[in-house]
Scaffold this active site. Structure first.
Site, PDB file in Angstrom:
ATOM      1  N   GLU A 295      28.731 -21.794 -15.372  1.00 32.26           N
ATOM      2  CA  GLU A 295      27.658 -20.801 -15.467  1.00 32.26           C
ATOM      3  C   GLU A 295      28.301 -19.453 -15.698  1.00 32.26           C
ATOM      4  O   GLU A 295      29.320 -19.127 -15.074  1.00 32.26           O
ATOM      5  CB  GLU A 295      26.823 -20.720 -14.188  1.00 32.26           C
TER       6      GLU A 295
ATOM      7  N   GLU B  12      26.624 -24.964  -6.517  1.00 31.76           N
ATOM      8  CA  GLU B  12      26.884 -23.818  -5.634  1.00 31.76           C
ATOM      9  C   GLU B  12      26.777 -24.209  -4.161  1.00 31.76           C
ATOM     10  O   GLU B  12      26.022 -23.629  -3.380  1.00 31.76           O
ATOM     11  CB  GLU B  12      25.922 -22.678  -5.971  1.00 31.76           C
TER      12      GLU B  12
HETATM   13  C1  BG6 Z   1      23.100 -19.550 -10.024  1.00 31.71           C
HETATM   14  C2  BG6 Z   1      22.305 -20.795 -10.061  1.00 31.71           C
HETATM   15  O1  BG6 Z   1      22.892 -19.088  -8.743  1.00 31.71           O
HETATM   16  O2  BG6 Z   1      22.791 -18.472 -10.832  1.00 31.71           O
HETATM   17  C3  BG6 Z   1      21.238 -20.838 -11.122  1.00 31.71           C
HETATM   18  O3  BG6 Z   1      23.088 -21.942 -10.070  1.00 31.71           O
HETATM   19  C4  BG6 Z   1      20.687 -19.455 -11.359  1.00 31.71           C
HETATM   20  O4  BG6 Z   1      20.297 -21.765 -10.699  1.00 31.71           O
HETATM   21  C5  BG6 Z   1      21.818 -18.554 -11.845  1.00 31.71           C
HETATM   22  O5  BG6 Z   1      19.610 -19.425 -12.221  1.00 31.71           O
HETATM   23  C6  BG6 Z   1      21.421 -17.148 -12.230  1.00 31.71           C
HETATM   24  O6  BG6 Z   1      20.671 -16.547 -11.228  1.00 31.71           O
HETATM   25  P1  BG6 Z   1      19.230 -15.969 -11.520  1.00 31.71           P
HETATM   26  O7  BG6 Z   1      18.691 -15.626 -10.207  1.00 31.71           O
HETATM   27  O8  BG6 Z   1      19.430 -14.782 -12.398  1.00 31.71           O
HETATM   28  O9  BG6 Z   1      18.487 -17.049 -12.179  1.00 31.71           O
END
Ligand code: BG6
Length: 494
Positions: free
Chosen positions: A392, A201
């Site tokens: 993701e 990111e």
């Molecule tokens: C992304 C990141 O921002 O989203 C992860 O790459 C992160 O590290 C994921 O965990 C989900 O966000 P969160 O805050 O729900 O863990």
């Protein structure tokens, strides 16, 4: 139903070292900023705890990225809880976890390397052998099951020393340190790893100001500069990696996709959304995929009062260090509007905006928008025409363990099913999508809130927000569902 997933499509899951490994001070690992970051919640921020030059201690909010205040040193304060210290103890459970991934049928596993496990301060000449050994064992463990590692070199994990003593990524010297780090990895893991992502990111640095509308000019300037330095470091890594092993496939990882919609069809809202997508997404992806800053960058710099300091060869390095594929994280979309009186209470992964009246929202206020995944895939592939990975995606939700130990998570299955369907549609649209690694395939510490009970996993981990729990792993209903999806290469989503 749309096209089937192609033969060889990578199915898997994603994690990050600082959120799952734990073992924060074991086998020579140095600290990272997440080790001095407290637990938060949906309403309470996470704090970075520091000691100031005058000896006073402070709890600083909103400091997940960006430079540390001058002279501040991260410290752990009594009475505070630091969830990343132990994560889910993947460091000691990786064999068991890999076996569970294999049972689900994973063909790819996205993970990151903790820089300070390899170079504890980031400045050493020689790497920490124990750190190298740990990842070698993980990669071998994955390979034994035919799982392809997808390795993020930097996932919010710069050694704390670099942040405190060198000023972090705003300092160009860090490019050289990163180069040493990447070269070490590329040489050490040749033959074990083929797919790499340089920075997780990378665009997050520019998204910070959404949460800090009154951020001072030097903060904004600093973040643009840090990002520029990371672009150069990434480009150099691509060239370095290809020189060490031409078979390496090295990609970028950008948050969100162009995921801002106009709230209305008012042309001013259309422009506002376009502007947001340019700033939040295309700015970074254009540099990394096309090898040059986009035309609109000049106006962005001017309007933000930014003057980038560039080295003589920076632009040439960017031009040659273009990535082999593009990847992104996709959770939610948001709306932009120029209209007065509209609340910006739509949250999401590093974004904020107006809520979309056509969408449902998760308990953490993130929209659920599978069509947005298809939309962003088309936008990205249409612009670049290179392979795309969704690295993701997922639903953060609280789970309940039933008396018999089972965990029923139909909400997660529903979310994932809709997104897999959206990917199938995008494939049918002609997008060259090659991998899907949903986030937190195993429960881990949430990045934004530090919580454990914001769970994404198909594997439940017995660990709680107060630091209790046995670390026992359990299969959720989504585990069995995803196994079937993978077995059928995406054709059985029932
Ligand atoms: C992304 C990141 O921002 O989203 C992860 O790459 C992160 O590290 C994921 O965990 C989900 O966000 P969160 O805050 O729900 O863990």
């Amino acid at each position: 139903m749309a096209a089937k997933f192609p033969e060889g499509f990578f199915w898997g899951g994603a994690t990050a070292a600082n959120q799952c490994e734990g073992a924060w001070n074991v086998d020579g690992r140095g600290p990272a900023r997440t080790d001095v970051t407290t637990v938060g919640s949906a309403t309470e921020p996470r704090y970075v705890t520091v000691k100031m030059p005058d000896g006073s201690t402070k709890k600083l909010a909103g400091l997940m990225f960006g430079a540390m205040p001058a002279g501040a040193h991260g410290v752990c304060l009594d009475g505070e809880y630091y969830p990343n210290h132990e994560g889910i103890d993947f460091y000691h459970h990786y064999k068991e976890d890999i076996a569970l991934f294999a049972e689900m049928g994973f063909t790819m596993f996205r993970m990151s390397i903790s820089w300070s496990r390899i170079f504890p301060k980031g400045i050493e000449e020689e790497p920490n052998q124990a750190g190298l050994e740990f990842y070698r064992n993980v990669f071998k463990g994955l390979r034994a099951y035919g799982i392809e590692p997808l390795v993020t070199i930097s996932h919010y994990d710069t050694p704390l020393y670099i942040e405190e003593e060198l000023g972090g990524w705003e300092n160009r010297e860090v490019i050289e340190l990163f180069d040493r780090f990447t070269e070490t990895l590329f040489r050490e893991y040749r033959g074990l790893v083929k797919y790499w992502l340089t920075f997780n990111e990378i665009n997050s640095l520019l998204m910070l100001k959404l949460f800090m509308p009154d951020a001072p000019l030097e903060f904004i300037q600093g973040n643009y500069q840090a990002l520029h330095n990371q672009f150069v470091a990434s480009a150099r890594a691509v060239v370095r990696g290809h020189a060490i092993d031409p078979a390496y496939q090295i990609g970028c990882m950008i948050a969100g996709g162009p995921s801002s919609y106009p709230l209305t069809c008012d042309p001013k809202d259309i422009l506002a959304a376009q502007h947001r997508n340019q700033e939040s997404f295309w700015y970074s992806s254009d540099v990394m995929v096309r090898g040059a800053y986009p035309a609109f960058a000049h106006r962005m710099w001017r309007e933000n009062g930014v003057e980038l300091v560039m080295g003589e060869n920076d632009l040439a390095e960017l031009a040659v260090g273009t990535v082999d594929f593009i990847s992104y994280s996709y959770y939610a979309t948001n709306c932009e509007t120029t209209h007065e009186g509209v609340e910006k209470d739509g949250k999401g992964n590093l974004v904020m905006g107006a809520k979309n009246p056509y969408l449902q929202y998760s308990d953490w206020g993130w929209s659920i928008d599978a069509d947005g995944l298809r939309y962003t895939l088309n936008e990205i592939y249409g612009r670049y025409g290179i392979p795309v990975m969704v690295v993701e995606n997922g639903l953060g939700a609280a789970d309940t363990v039933e008396a018999d130990g089972s965990i029923h998570d139909p909400y997660r299955i529903e979310y994932l099913r809709a997104h897999v369907q959206a990917m199938a549609e995008a494939l049918d649209d002609g997008v060259d999508l090659i991998a899907y690694t949903p986030w937190g395939c195993i429960d881990l510490v949430a990045a934004s809130t530090g919580e454990m009970h914001k769970r994404y996993g198909m594997i439940y981990v017995d660990r709680h927000d107060d630091g209790t729990g046995t670390f026992e792993r359990r299969r959720k209903d989504s585990f069995f569902w995803y196994k079937k999806v993978i077995e059928s290469n995406g054709s059985d989503l029932s």
